[in-house]
Design an enzyme around this catalytic site. Structure first.
Site, PDB file in Angstrom:
ATOM      1  N   ASP A 130      75.775  98.630  -9.580  1.00  0.00           N
ATOM      2  CA  ASP A 130      75.568 100.026  -9.178  1.00  0.00           C
ATOM      3  C   ASP A 130      74.754 100.142  -7.898  1.00  0.00           C
ATOM      4  O   ASP A 130      73.716  99.510  -7.738  1.00  0.00           O
ATOM      5  CB  ASP A 130      74.852 100.805 -10.274  1.00  0.00           C
ATOM      6  CG  ASP A 130      74.570 102.218  -9.817  1.00  0.00           C
ATOM      7  OD1 ASP A 130      75.527 102.935  -9.523  1.00  0.00           O
ATOM      8  OD2 ASP A 130      73.387 102.594  -9.701  1.00  0.00           O
ATOM      9  N   HIS A 163      62.067 107.925  -5.605  1.00  0.00           N
ATOM     10  CA  HIS A 163      61.671 107.399  -4.295  1.00  0.00           C
ATOM     11  C   HIS A 163      60.281 107.916  -3.962  1.00  0.00           C
ATOM     12  O   HIS A 163      59.887 109.000  -4.404  1.00  0.00           O
ATOM     13  CB  HIS A 163      62.646 107.842  -3.200  1.00  0.00           C
ATOM     14  CG  HIS A 163      64.000 107.211  -3.303  1.00  0.00           C
ATOM     15  ND1 HIS A 163      64.217 105.861  -3.064  1.00  0.00           N
ATOM     16  CD2 HIS A 163      65.213 107.735  -3.620  1.00  0.00           C
ATOM     17  CE1 HIS A 163      65.506 105.589  -3.235  1.00  0.00           C
ATOM     18  NE2 HIS A 163      66.128 106.706  -3.581  1.00  0.00           N
ATOM     19  N   ASP A 166      71.336 109.010 -13.605  1.00  0.00           N
ATOM     20  CA  ASP A 166      71.198 108.253 -12.356  1.00  0.00           C
ATOM     21  C   ASP A 166      69.794 108.478 -11.783  1.00  0.00           C
ATOM     22  O   ASP A 166      69.614 108.635 -10.570  1.00  0.00           O
ATOM     23  CB  ASP A 166      72.283 108.640 -11.346  1.00  0.00           C
ATOM     24  CG  ASP A 166      72.318 107.723 -10.116  1.00  0.00           C
ATOM     25  OD1 ASP A 166      71.713 106.631 -10.177  1.00  0.00           O
ATOM     26  OD2 ASP A 166      72.928 108.099  -9.104  1.00  0.00           O
ATOM     27  N   ASN A 180      69.717  96.938  -9.617  1.00  0.00           N
ATOM     28  CA  ASN A 180      69.516  96.853  -8.159  1.00  0.00           C
ATOM     29  C   ASN A 180      68.023  96.787  -7.821  1.00  0.00           C
ATOM     30  O   ASN A 180      67.491  97.565  -7.049  1.00  0.00           O
ATOM     31  CB  ASN A 180      70.205  98.017  -7.429  1.00  0.00           C
ATOM     32  CG  ASN A 180      69.617  99.374  -7.796  1.00  0.00           C
ATOM     33  OD1 ASN A 180      69.027  99.538  -8.860  1.00  0.00           O
ATOM     34  ND2 ASN A 180      69.774 100.341  -6.922  1.00  0.00           N
ATOM     35  N   HIS A 200      80.329 101.637  -9.561  1.00  0.00           N
ATOM     36  CA  HIS A 200      79.980 102.654  -8.566  1.00  0.00           C
ATOM     37  C   HIS A 200      81.134 102.672  -7.563  1.00  0.00           C
ATOM     38  O   HIS A 200      81.352 101.698  -6.859  1.00  0.00           O
ATOM     39  CB  HIS A 200      78.663 102.220  -7.908  1.00  0.00           C
ATOM     40  CG  HIS A 200      78.224 103.088  -6.773  1.00  0.00           C
ATOM     41  ND1 HIS A 200      77.018 103.746  -6.788  1.00  0.00           N
ATOM     42  CD2 HIS A 200      78.785 103.381  -5.570  1.00  0.00           C
ATOM     43  CE1 HIS A 200      76.872 104.420  -5.648  1.00  0.00           C
ATOM     44  NE2 HIS A 200      77.932 104.213  -4.899  1.00  0.00           N
ATOM     45  N   PHE A 212      64.564 101.953 -12.646  1.00  0.00           N
ATOM     46  CA  PHE A 212      63.111 101.883 -12.850  1.00  0.00           C
ATOM     47  C   PHE A 212      62.416 100.987 -11.814  1.00  0.00           C
ATOM     48  O   PHE A 212      61.214 100.781 -11.877  1.00  0.00           O
ATOM     49  CB  PHE A 212      62.782 101.446 -14.277  1.00  0.00           C
ATOM     50  CG  PHE A 212      62.938 102.537 -15.315  1.00  0.00           C
ATOM     51  CD1 PHE A 212      63.297 103.835 -14.957  1.00  0.00           C
ATOM     52  CD2 PHE A 212      62.728 102.267 -16.663  1.00  0.00           C
ATOM     53  CE1 PHE A 212      63.439 104.850 -15.907  1.00  0.00           C
ATOM     54  CE2 PHE A 212      62.863 103.274 -17.626  1.00  0.00           C
ATOM     55  CZ  PHE A 212      63.224 104.559 -17.246  1.00  0.00           C
ATOM     56  N   ARG A 213      63.183 100.418 -10.890  1.00  0.00           N
ATOM     57  CA  ARG A 213      62.649  99.807  -9.657  1.00  0.00           C
ATOM     58  C   ARG A 213      61.795  98.550  -9.855  1.00  0.00           C
ATOM     59  O   ARG A 213      61.178  98.094  -8.898  1.00  0.00           O
ATOM     60  CB  ARG A 213      61.815 100.840  -8.870  1.00  0.00           C
ATOM     61  CG  ARG A 213      62.483 102.175  -8.614  1.00  0.00           C
ATOM     62  CD  ARG A 213      63.712 102.055  -7.752  1.00  0.00           C
ATOM     63  NE  ARG A 213      64.214 103.344  -7.292  1.00  0.00           N
ATOM     64  CZ  ARG A 213      65.439 103.566  -6.866  1.00  0.00           C
ATOM     65  NH1 ARG A 213      66.326 102.582  -6.862  1.00  0.00           N
ATOM     66  NH2 ARG A 213      65.810 104.759  -6.444  1.00  0.00           N
TER      67      ARG A 213
END
EC number: 3.5.2.3
Length: 422
Positions: free
Chosen positions: A150, A307, A303, A93, A177, A62-63
Site C-alpha cells: 500500500d 503526518h 486509511d 510502508n 493500492h 502507525f508509522r
C-alpha cells in the site's frame, strides 16, 4: 466483571437489535439478556446508547518503525480506542518496510504491548521494489495477517500474478493500492480541480480504474482473492461489480472521506484535504455510496495517515504529503453522511465497520455473542459533536476539524477492559 445495562445492543452478524444487558468476564461476553443482575459487577449505564461490536479497521498507518515523529504504535492504538476501534491492521510502508521476519517480529512485539488488537500486513515485494516477492510463508508463520505494498502500486502484471498465485497457495490474499504512475500527474489532487484551480496535472481517474481492471482480471484468471484498497472513482465501483459478476474473488473498501466530501474541500482545508487517492467529484461520491448500498463494497476502512504539522504546513501545497488522520472521525462520518443522510441503516453501517472487515481476515472479532470476545463500542449515535484539534493521535491533519458531526464514542472495551472512556 463488567455489566453493561440498558443499551441498544446491535450485532450485525446475528441481526440482534434490542435493548438489553451484557455481562462481561475474563475477556468474554458471558451473558446477553433483557435483564441481568450481578452483585459486585462494575456497571455501565448505556441507556440511550448503542452497544456494538468493537470497530475493526483493516487499513491504518502507525508509522513505526522509522517515522515515529508522525505517529507510533502506542499513539495509533490510543487514537483507535478513542474512535471506537478494538482491532486494526497496520500497513507495511514503514522504514524499514515490513518485508522480513525480523522487522515483523519487532513490530509485533511493540503491538503486543497495546490494550487493543494491533495486527499488521507484510509487504508483497521486498522493500517495495515491485519485483521480488517476500517470503509469504515465513511472514505468515511469524504473524503477518496479509500482504500489501500500500502506497506503492505494483506496476508489473507478472509480479501481480505471481503474488496472487502464492497468496492462493497459502490461503491468504493480497491488498492492492491501484494507481498507474504512468497515467498520473501530481498525486493528492483530483484531475479536475488540479487543472482548473492549481494549473497542474493531477491524479487521474483512469490511473485508478485501468490498473484495477487489469488486477481483477488477473484475480479472475488465477482464482485468487484480491482486496482493492480505498477505491474512489465511479468507474472503479463498476470494475469491481463486473469482476464479482464473473465470479472473481474481489473485495473492496472505501475510506470515509471519499463518501463524505469532494475535491472542493481542498479549497477550504488546504493540505489537510490532500490525500491519495484524492477526493473526487460529487458523481464519484454518490457512486461509492451506491457501491456500499448494493454490497459491491463491503468494508469501510480509514486509511489513517498521520503526518506532522510541519510537513503539512508547507508553502507549496504540491510538496505536502498526502493523507489524513482518520480513526477518530470515522464512525461520526458514517453516522453523518450515511445513516443520518438516509443512505444506510445503522446496522448496515456497523456491518461494514465490524463484521465484514473481521470476516475478511477471519479475525475473532466484529460480533457480539455469548462466549464471544468482549470487544465492545458504546456510543451515542444522535449527539452532535464539533470536531476539535485535540486528537489522541500524535497528528491533527484532519480536514474535518471545525465541522459538526453526528455521534460520540462513550466507551471502548477491549478484551473485557475499558480502554477508552469519554
Amino acid at each position: 466483571m463488567l455489566l453493561i445495562k440498558n443499551g441498544r445492543v446491535m450485532d450485525p452478524k446475528s441481526g440482534l437489535d434490542q435493548v438489553c444487558d451484557v455481562l462481561v468476564q475474563d475477556g468474554k461476553i458471558i451473558k446477553i439478556a433483557p435483564e441481568i443482575t450481578e452483585e459486585g459487577a462494575e456497571k455501565i449505564d448505556a441507556s440511550g446508547l448503542v452497544v456494538a461490536p468493537g470497530l475493526v479497521d483493516i487499513h491504518v498507518h502507525f508509522r513505526e518503525p522509522g517515522q515515529t515523529h508522525k505517529e507510533d504504535i502506542h499513539t495509533g492504538a490510543l487514537a483507535a480506542a478513542a474512535g471506537g476501534f478494538t482491532t486494526v491492521v497496520m500497513m507495511a510502508n514503514t522504514s524499514p518496510t515490513i518485508s522480513d521476519v525480523e522487522t515483523l517480529q519487532e513490530v509485533l512485539q511493540s503491538a503486543a504491548k497495546e490494550n487493543i488488537n494491533v495486527k499488521t500486513v507484510a509487504t508483497i515485494t521486498k522493500n517495495f521494489n515491485g519485483q521480488d516477492l517476500t517470503d509469504f510463508k515465513a511472514l505468515l508463520e511469524a504473524g503477518a495477517v496479509g500482504f500489501s505494498d500500500d502506497g506503492i502500486p505494483l506496476e508489473s502484471s507478472k509480479v501481480v500474478k505471481e503474488a496472487m498465485e502464492e497468496a492462493k497457495k497459502l490461503n491468504t490474499f493480497i491488498s492492492l493500492h491501484e494507481e498507474d504512475p504512468g497515467l498520473n500527474g501530481i498525486l493528492g489532487f483530483n484531475e479536475n480541480i488540479a487543472k482548473e484551480h492549481f494549473h497542474i496535472c493531477g491524479a487521474t481517474g483512469v490511473a485508478e480504474y485501468a490498473m484495477m481492471a487489469r488486477d481483477v482480471m488477473i484475480a479472475y484468471a488465477t482464482k485468487a482473492h484480491v482486496h482493492i484498497q480505498h477505491l474512489s472513482k465511479e468507474e472503479s465501483v463498476k470494475v469491481v461489480e463486473f469482476a464479482q459478476s464473473l465470479g472473481a474473488q474481489v473485495t473492496a473498501e472505501i475510506a470515509p472521506q471519499h463518501f463524505s466530501k469532494t475535491e472542493a474541500l481542498l479549497l477550504t482545508q488546504g493540505s489537510n484535504a490532500k490525500m491519495n487517492p484524492p477526493l473526487r467529484l460529487e458523481s464519484d461520491r454518490r457512486a461509492v455510496i451506491e457501491g456500499l448500498k448494493s454490497g459491491v463494497i463491503t468494508v469501510i476502512a480509514t486509511d489513517h495517515a498521520p503526518h506532522h504539522a510541519d510537513e503539512k504546513n508547507v508553502e507549496d501545497i504540491t510538496k505536502a504529503p498526502s493523507g489524513m488522520t482518520g480513526l477518530e472521525t470515522s464512525l461520526s462520518l458514517g453516522l453523518t453522511y450515511l445513516v443520518e443522510a438516509g443512505e444506510l441503516t445503522l446496522m448496515e453501517l456497523l456491518e461494514k465497520m465490524t463484521y465484514n472487515p473481521a470476516k475478511l481476515y477471519n479475525f475473532e472479532a466484529g460480533y457480539l455473542a455469548e462466549n464471544g470476545p468482549a470487544d465492545i463500542t458504546i456510543f451515542d449515535a444522535k449527539v452532535d459533536r464539533l470536531v476539535n484539534s485535540h486528537f489522541a493521535s500524535k497528528a491533527a491533519n484532519s480536514p474535518f476539524i471545525g465541522e459538526s458531526l453526528k455521534g460520540q464514542v462513550k466507551y471502548t472495551i477491549c478484551k473485557g477492559q475499558i480502554v477508552y472512556q469519554n
